[in-house]
Design a protein around this motif. Structure first.
Motif, PDB file in Angstrom:
ATOM      1  N   THR A   1       3.715  -9.744  -9.454  1.00 59.00           N
ATOM      2  CA  THR A   1       3.760 -10.230  -8.076  1.00 59.00           C
ATOM      3  C   THR A   1       5.180 -10.527  -7.623  1.00 59.00           C
ATOM      4  O   THR A   1       5.543 -10.249  -6.475  1.00 59.00           O
ATOM      5  N   ASN A   2       6.005 -11.067  -8.508  1.00 59.42           N
ATOM      6  CA  ASN A   2       7.320 -11.562  -8.116  1.00 59.42           C
ATOM      7  C   ASN A   2       8.498 -10.742  -8.620  1.00 59.42           C
ATOM      8  O   ASN A   2       9.587 -10.811  -8.052  1.00 59.42           O
TER       9      ASN A   2
ATOM     10  N   ALA B   1       6.804 -10.418  -1.930  1.00 60.75           N
ATOM     11  CA  ALA B   1       6.032 -10.539  -3.151  1.00 60.75           C
ATOM     12  C   ALA B   1       4.823  -9.620  -3.073  1.00 60.75           C
ATOM     13  O   ALA B   1       4.197  -9.493  -2.028  1.00 60.75           O
ATOM     14  N   GLY B   2       4.497  -8.992  -4.175  1.00 62.31           N
ATOM     15  CA  GLY B   2       3.344  -8.104  -4.184  1.00 62.31           C
ATOM     16  C   GLY B   2       3.469  -7.052  -5.260  1.00 62.31           C
ATOM     17  O   GLY B   2       4.580  -6.634  -5.616  1.00 62.31           O
TER      18      GLY B   2
ATOM     19  N   GLY C   1       0.812  -1.212   0.000  1.00 65.80           N
ATOM     20  CA  GLY C   1       0.000   0.000   0.000  1.00 65.80           C
ATOM     21  C   GLY C   1       0.844   1.260   0.000  1.00 65.80           C
ATOM     22  O   GLY C   1       1.947   1.300   0.547  1.00 65.80           O
ATOM     23  N   ALA C   2       0.330   2.305  -0.649  1.00 68.68           N
ATOM     24  CA  ALA C   2       1.082   3.546  -0.775  1.00 68.68           C
ATOM     25  C   ALA C   2       1.432   4.134   0.589  1.00 68.68           C
ATOM     26  O   ALA C   2       2.472   4.758   0.766  1.00 68.68           O
ATOM     27  N   SER C   3       0.576   3.918   1.588  1.00 66.35           N
ATOM     28  CA  SER C   3       0.822   4.508   2.898  1.00 66.35           C
ATOM     29  C   SER C   3       2.060   3.940   3.581  1.00 66.35           C
ATOM     30  O   SER C   3       2.674   4.599   4.406  1.00 66.35           O
ATOM     31  N   GLY C   4       2.437   2.717   3.227  1.00 67.90           N
ATOM     32  CA  GLY C   4       3.596   2.112   3.858  1.00 67.90           C
ATOM     33  C   GLY C   4       4.700   1.804   2.873  1.00 67.90           C
ATOM     34  O   GLY C   4       5.580   1.001   3.134  1.00 67.90           O
ATOM     35  N   PHE C   5       4.695   2.452   1.716  1.00 67.11           N
ATOM     36  CA  PHE C   5       5.606   2.088   0.638  1.00 67.11           C
ATOM     37  C   PHE C   5       6.456   3.298   0.272  1.00 67.11           C
ATOM     38  O   PHE C   5       6.298   3.910  -0.759  1.00 67.11           O
TER      39      PHE C   5
END
Length: 252
Positions: A227-228, A107-108, A74-78
């Protein structure tokens, strides 16, 4: 049982085992990287362009459409999504080593685009974009005829190995692109800034050996990469080009 049948069974066993063996995605050893067939029909600059974009839009892997359970950072924690410092480079850092080994991040899916100017390794800047000598780049063990900046090549080889373990065969149509090739691309496909598909010659991140164009005809391949890929330092850097992936280990 014939030799070919035994080889096939052993290959399948090896693929399954590699999912549980972290060493399978570590620094590649000679002969350890699966070789990818160069017979690729996908042309990132051909008729499949609009189809590939539609695949991206229809896949549901856009940040605004994902919830916490979908694997999105999420942008808030990235915070590492922000562009890296000018001239920071991508060589000799812990981030690069982590990316080569698939440990750059969890992954994400990451945001598409918005990464800013490429942090170019100091060892490449002196040559100039698109003017890097052959001996300063590393051939891809995974696919003949392609070269990248050495850490990017090591990382991509491991991306291919990890994808193969998950039943995905990753193939690329483009890697390092010299200046003359950049000029020819713009001549044929137009400038990106004018609605075409080519960067201004001398500015393409392909010209630093830090980008690849992957065959994303199969939506499963695109999903796997989204994802990877970031685990290995690769991000989808251009919103209009879901096939274009850049090695940005310090920003994933």
């Amino acid at each position: 049982m014939s030799t070919s049948a035994i080889d096939s069974v052993m290959s399948r066993i090896g693929a399954i085992e590699s999912r549980f063996d972290a060493s399978a995605i570590s620094e590649p050893q000679p002969g350890a990287v699966p070789v990818v067939d160069n017979g690729v029909e996908f042309d990132p600059f051909g008729d499949v362009y609009q189809n590939a974009v539609r695949v991206r839009d229809a896949s549901g892997f856009m940040p605004a459409q994902l919830g916490p359970t979908d694997g999105l950072i999420g942008a808030s924690g990235f915070t590492s999504f922000r562009p890296g410092p000018a001239g920071a480079g991508a060589g000799g850092t812990a981030a690069v080593n982590a990316a080569i080994n698939g440990l750059a991040g969890v992954a994400g899916v990451r945001p598409v685009g918005g990464y800013g100017s490429m942090p170019v390794p100091s060892s490449l800047r002196g040559f100039g974009n698109g003017r890097i000598p052959t001996e300063a780049l590393t051939p891809l063990a995974a696919q003949s005829g392609h070269r990248l900046y050495a850490p990017a090549a090591a990382s991509w080889n491991n991306v291919v190995t990890a994808a193969r373990a998950d039943g995905i065969q990753l193939r690329i149509t483009d890697s390092y692109r010299d200046y003359d090739e950049q000029v020819d691309l713009v001549r044929r496909k137009g400038l990106y800034s004018e609605g075409g598909l080519g960067a201004t010659p001398g500015t393409s991140n392909h010209g630093w050996g830090l980008a690849v164009d992957a065959d994303v005809t199969d939506p499963a391949t695109l999903q796997w990469l989204r994802t990877n890929g970031p685990r290995f330092g690769w991000v989808e850097a251009v919103p209009r080009e879901p096939w274009h992936w850049e090695f940005r280990p310090e920003q994933v």
